[in-house]
Design an enzyme around this catalytic site. Structure first.
Site, PDB file in Angstrom:
ATOM      1  N   CYS A   1      34.301   1.929  -3.248  1.00  0.00           N
ATOM      2  CA  CYS A   1      35.761   1.838  -3.403  1.00  0.00           C
ATOM      3  C   CYS A   1      36.209   0.418  -3.137  1.00  0.00           C
ATOM      4  O   CYS A   1      36.864   0.143  -2.124  1.00  0.00           O
ATOM      5  CB  CYS A   1      36.435   2.804  -2.458  1.00  0.00           C
TER       6      CYS A   1
ATOM      7  N   GLY B   1      10.938 -16.477   4.203  1.00  0.00           N
ATOM      8  CA  GLY B   1      11.344 -15.072   4.164  1.00  0.00           C
ATOM      9  C   GLY B   1      11.457 -14.629   2.721  1.00  0.00           C
ATOM     10  O   GLY B   1      10.620 -13.909   2.177  1.00  0.00           O
TER      11      GLY B   1
ATOM     12  N   GLU C   1       8.644 -21.060   8.023  1.00  0.00           N
ATOM     13  CA  GLU C   1       9.136 -19.683   8.197  1.00  0.00           C
ATOM     14  C   GLU C   1       9.707 -19.106   6.911  1.00  0.00           C
ATOM     15  O   GLU C   1      10.917 -18.871   6.813  1.00  0.00           O
ATOM     16  CB  GLU C   1      10.261 -19.686   9.243  1.00  0.00           C
TER      17      GLU C   1
HETATM   18  N1  LLP Z   1      14.025 -19.395   9.565  1.00  0.00           N
HETATM   19  C1  LLP Z   1      15.282 -19.341  10.030  1.00  0.00           C
HETATM   20  C2  LLP Z   1      15.584 -19.857  11.352  1.00  0.00           C
HETATM   21  C3  LLP Z   1      16.289 -18.779   9.249  1.00  0.00           C
HETATM   22  O1  LLP Z   1      17.538 -18.740   9.696  1.00  0.00           O
HETATM   23  C4  LLP Z   1      15.968 -18.256   7.966  1.00  0.00           C
HETATM   24  C5  LLP Z   1      16.988 -17.642   7.124  1.00  0.00           C
HETATM   25  C6  LLP Z   1      14.635 -18.318   7.541  1.00  0.00           C
HETATM   26  C7  LLP Z   1      13.692 -18.909   8.360  1.00  0.00           C
HETATM   27  C8  LLP Z   1      14.183 -17.776   6.213  1.00  0.00           C
HETATM   28  O2  LLP Z   1      14.780 -18.393   5.156  1.00  0.00           O
HETATM   29  P1  LLP Z   1      14.272 -18.052   3.653  1.00  0.00           P
HETATM   30  O3  LLP Z   1      12.852 -18.532   3.562  1.00  0.00           O
HETATM   31  O4  LLP Z   1      14.402 -16.590   3.462  1.00  0.00           O
HETATM   32  O5  LLP Z   1      15.208 -18.825   2.810  1.00  0.00           O
HETATM   33  N2  LLP Z   1      21.294 -13.438   3.528  1.00  0.00           N
HETATM   34  C9  LLP Z   1      21.108 -14.677   2.827  1.00  0.00           C
HETATM   35  C10 LLP Z   1      20.014 -15.521   3.416  1.00  0.00           C
HETATM   36  C11 LLP Z   1      20.224 -15.841   4.873  1.00  0.00           C
HETATM   37  C12 LLP Z   1      19.126 -16.700   5.413  1.00  0.00           C
HETATM   38  C13 LLP Z   1      19.246 -16.807   6.874  1.00  0.00           C
HETATM   39  N3  LLP Z   1      18.195 -17.515   7.506  1.00  0.00           N
HETATM   40  C14 LLP Z   1      20.847 -14.398   1.356  1.00  0.00           C
HETATM   41  O6  LLP Z   1      20.785 -13.233   0.958  1.00  0.00           O
HETATM   42  O7  LLP Z   1      20.721 -15.323   0.554  1.00  0.00           O
END
Ligand code: LLP
Length: 434
Positions: free
Chosen positions: A363, A294, A292
């Protein structure tokens, strides 16, 4: 040619006027046309990375599935592209589910996630006919069972497990450890109880297990012990119906020129080998592998453009340069101490000879986009570009200080198109009742 070659979208170039261009489009012209802050995505880069994941999974785990974690950026145009490239989508809330359906995703390619799905979200997912619900806890199993029974349906489910391994990343985005709000811990056999409950229900079809270890990972060694834990668990519960293993996302990207993330190919090869080796060594038939990603799909493809408003040199202290966005469009520096490396889009070939603190217009003293930005001498009106802002920027944006959220433009082969218009002040107060 550019110091930030590995951080900017691969199509980035400098024009003869010294302007930064992405996807064949001059960013200075785009900022003039659409205003700032402006988020620009390289559509070719988005498609190429999505395809790289799909092809790598087809090579290393045939029959596997790539599920785009839409929390990274869930604009409809983005979701449409991901869909066209043949990926599935992870919706972590009713809102992300709604966006995926609006973008035209076939429901069977949607995975519903979340650690506190409510009856409305579960009902909407069942009514739409989503392919998979990743169940997080016992209360949710009961709720899902009730809603599926009411509809006379059988829902395919994966069980989210916390395998008890801690990856090396910021603690806010580490999820594999037992002390986590997500999923069923193995401790006290809570995960075993979850599997029993799912198997018992005539309205749930248990298909396997899910574990997301953490995000922005460079060190992939954590996948091997995690896969071993999952395989042991599969043996304990009886592996016949554990036909799918979803190992989550987590591949990191470069935010600075010094960052060296693993490639998509290395990531997919590593997770496939880890899971296959763990299953094989226990004599189990290989499961279908799901990942998965992102950030790795959306992150590098996007840049944010800001206009410099004021420059304040404080004698003997430092120089502050203020831009027209900040923590309302990019929360990552404030929340995780994330480091970005900016450049001046209208003088992209100028030498970075000065160090300034690049701050937003909010701010709050923590509204610092880049603590120590190495830039050419700045002038009011300069256009600053922050690379690698395509993931968790817009999707975490807010209206703090009544700031409209930015417009988003997609570029490709010299053409640009507006995919999200800038928010208006009227949008911001539209839900209020006097
Ligand atoms: N699958 C699940 C169940 C997740 O919780 C996440 C991310 C992903 C896949 C995707 O992860 P990635 O491939 O993007 O690392 N806001 C934070 C990141 C939070 C990630 C939450 N879960 C940041 O800006 O670093």
């Amino acid at each position: 040619m550019l110091a930030l070659d590995q951080v900017l979208p691969p199509s980035a170039t400098v024009t003869s006027e010294g302007h930064l261009a992405v996807g064949g489009c001059d960013l200075v012209e785009l900022a003039e046309e659409h205003g700032t802050p402006l988020v620009v995505y390289d559509e070719g880069a988005l498609r190429a990375t999505a395809r790289a994941f799909r092809e790598a999974v087809a090579r290393h785990a045939p029959g596997g599935e790539v599920v785009y974690a839409s929390k990274a950026y869930f604009g409809l145009a983005m979701l449409r592209i991901v869909c066209e490239e043949g990926l599935s989508v992870d919706a972590a809330s009713g809102g992300e589910l709604y966006a995926a359906l609006r973008a035209g995703f076939p429901p069977e390619r949607i995975h519903l996630h979340g650690n506190n799905k409510d009856a409305g979200e579960i009902g909407a997912a069942l009514d739409a006919g989503v392919g998979t619900v990743v169940v997080d806890n016992l209360d949710e199993i009961a709720l899902l069972e009730r809603e599926a029974a009411r509809r006379g349906m059988v829902q395919r489910v994966l069980l989210r497990i916390t395998p008890g391994v801690r990856p090396s990343t910021h603690s806010h985005i580490a999820t594999g450890q037992s002390d986590s709000k997500f999923g069923f811990p193995l401790a006290a056999r809570m995960a075993h109880a979850g599997v029993e409950a799912a198997r018992r229900s005539p309205h749930l079809a248990f298909e396997g297990i899910h574990a997301h270890l953490g995000s922005q990972l460079f060190d992939l060694s954590v996948f091997r012990p995690a896969a071993q834990v999952l395989a042991d668990f599969a043996v304990e519960i009886g592996a016949e119906d554990v036909t799918t293993v979803d190992i989550g996302g987590g591949l990191g990207i470069a935010y600075t020129a010094a960052d060296r993330p693993p490639s998509v190919e290395t990531f997919v090869e590593t997770i496939a080998e880890a899971v296959h080796e763990a299953w094989r060594s226990r004599g189990l038939p290989l499961p279908r592998l799901v990942t998965e990603p992102g950030r790795a799909i959306a992150g590098r493809a996007g840049v944010t453009l800001y206009r410099v408003g004021g420059i304040k040199p404080i004698e003997g202290v430092r120089v502050y340069a203020s831009v027209d966005g900040g923590m309302s469009d990019l929360l990552r520096p404030m929340l995780y101490g994330a480091v970005y490396e900016p450049l001046v889009a209208n003088r992209a070939d100028a030498e970075p000879t000065e160090v300034v603190r690049l701050v937003g217009k909010h701010c709050e003293s923590s509204d610092v986009l880049v603590g120590e930005a190495h830039l050419p001498p700045l002038e009011v009106g300069d256009l600053v570009c922050l690379p690698a802002t395509g993931a968790y920027g817009v999707s975490m944006a807010s209206n703090y200080n009544g700031q409209p959220r930015p417009a988003v433009v997609f570029v490709d082969n010299g053409a640009s198109r507006l995919v999200t218009r800038r928010e208006t002040y009227a949008d911001i107060v539209a839900r209020d009742v006097l």
